[in-house]
Design a protein around this motif. Sequence first.
Motif, PDB file in Angstrom:
ATOM      1  N   TYR A 103      13.555  -4.767  -5.840  1.00 18.73           N
ATOM      2  CA  TYR A 103      14.371  -4.979  -4.647  1.00 18.73           C
ATOM      3  C   TYR A 103      14.640  -6.469  -4.444  1.00 18.73           C
ATOM      4  N   LYS A 104      13.593  -7.279  -4.614  1.00 21.66           N
ATOM      5  CA  LYS A 104      13.741  -8.727  -4.442  1.00 21.66           C
ATOM      6  C   LYS A 104      14.724  -9.283  -5.462  1.00 21.66           C
ATOM      7  N   ASN A 105      14.529  -8.897  -6.719  1.00 21.86           N
ATOM      8  CA  ASN A 105      15.381  -9.426  -7.783  1.00 21.86           C
ATOM      9  C   ASN A 105      16.838  -9.025  -7.580  1.00 21.86           C
ATOM     10  N   ASP A 106      17.061  -7.755  -7.175  1.00 16.87           N
ATOM     11  CA  ASP A 106      18.434  -7.289  -6.953  1.00 16.87           C
ATOM     12  C   ASP A 106      19.113  -8.093  -5.848  1.00 16.87           C
ATOM     13  N   LEU A 107      18.377  -8.341  -4.766  1.00 11.78           N
ATOM     14  CA  LEU A 107      18.958  -9.070  -3.633  1.00 11.78           C
ATOM     15  C   LEU A 107      19.190 -10.538  -3.989  1.00 11.78           C
TER      16      LEU A 107
ATOM     17  N   GLU B  85       0.814  -1.210   0.000  1.00 11.81           N
ATOM     18  CA  GLU B  85       0.000   0.000   0.000  1.00 11.81           C
ATOM     19  C   GLU B  85       0.854   1.270   0.000  1.00 11.81           C
ATOM     20  N   LYS B  86       2.129   1.125   0.369  1.00  9.66           N
ATOM     21  CA  LYS B  86       3.012   2.287   0.434  1.00  9.66           C
ATOM     22  C   LYS B  86       4.079   2.274  -0.655  1.00  9.66           C
ATOM     23  N   TYR B  87       4.371   1.094  -1.206  1.00  6.65           N
ATOM     24  CA  TYR B  87       5.409   0.969  -2.226  1.00  6.65           C
ATOM     25  C   TYR B  87       4.828   0.394  -3.503  1.00  6.65           C
ATOM     26  N   ASP B  88       5.369   0.840  -4.629  1.00  2.00           N
ATOM     27  CA  ASP B  88       4.956   0.317  -5.918  1.00  2.00           C
ATOM     28  C   ASP B  88       5.375  -1.151  -6.038  1.00  2.00           C
TER      29      ASP B  88
END
Length: 276
Positions: A99-103, A89-92
């Motif tokens: 973020y998940k893919n980068d990590l 609800e706060k992040y696209d």
Amino acid sequence: MISLKKIKTYMYCPLKLYYEDNIHENEIKNERYEAGKRIKEIRLDIQDLIQRNLKRLNKNMDLKRIEQELSKNINYYINNQLNEIYDPEKYDIEDIEKYKNDLMQESKYNIQLLSLKSKRLMDLTNENGHNITERLFPTAMYNYILRDPELEITGIAEKIEIIQGKYYPIIFKTSIPPIKGVWDSDAIELAFTSILIEEEFETEVYVGFVDYVNIGERRPAVIDANLRKGLFRKIDYVRTILYNKEIPTAKYDLNKCKNCEFKDICLDDYENPIEI
């Protein structure tokens, strides 16, 4: 006391340090900082998971099997943890997935490097994963709180590796490193932590390391007299901002400023700026 966080903020932008100290916390929403802090904790947790997986390796495994074993539960953990951190609800959604893919990609790359190292080490020593773990992961302390009452400074050491009785501060950075060496701000952070370690353990620290996690590279920084002098100057500047309430000049940088929570108010004209 002057904290490591204050020094890091000063190195990022002196004016941001002034705003953070003079605008009440309930007037700003610093969710980005809290999320970034949690990401660092997740990286340490991932390293811990990889170490546990490493102990289960058998010296007869081939490289592909080693990589599979080291990767167990890593992506599952990343996915679950980031779902807790980033509220849809706060992040696209696209940002969350990035973020998940980068990590995940960062972890995959580091696991591939570790797979090669562990395979080679098991072949050379004829030992299983449990016996080579300490060679690849020296004894270390994580998130260790340090204080120096005389200098009135305090901070949390992300990681301190202990090898043959010597203490080595380690910091983790996601930025791309310079062509040679480490960034000045990273060296200052290591020097700050080194001084605290020297006080806490009554030892001397001559070198620290920056782990640039996106490229899987560790770079040394010599904690010499010049670096220490530079650090003490920074500490004096921070005290001037925090205790004398003098307004510093901003370090304008488009990439940094666009993500700053104070970007809408920092362009005002101020009187009596201090030199930095």
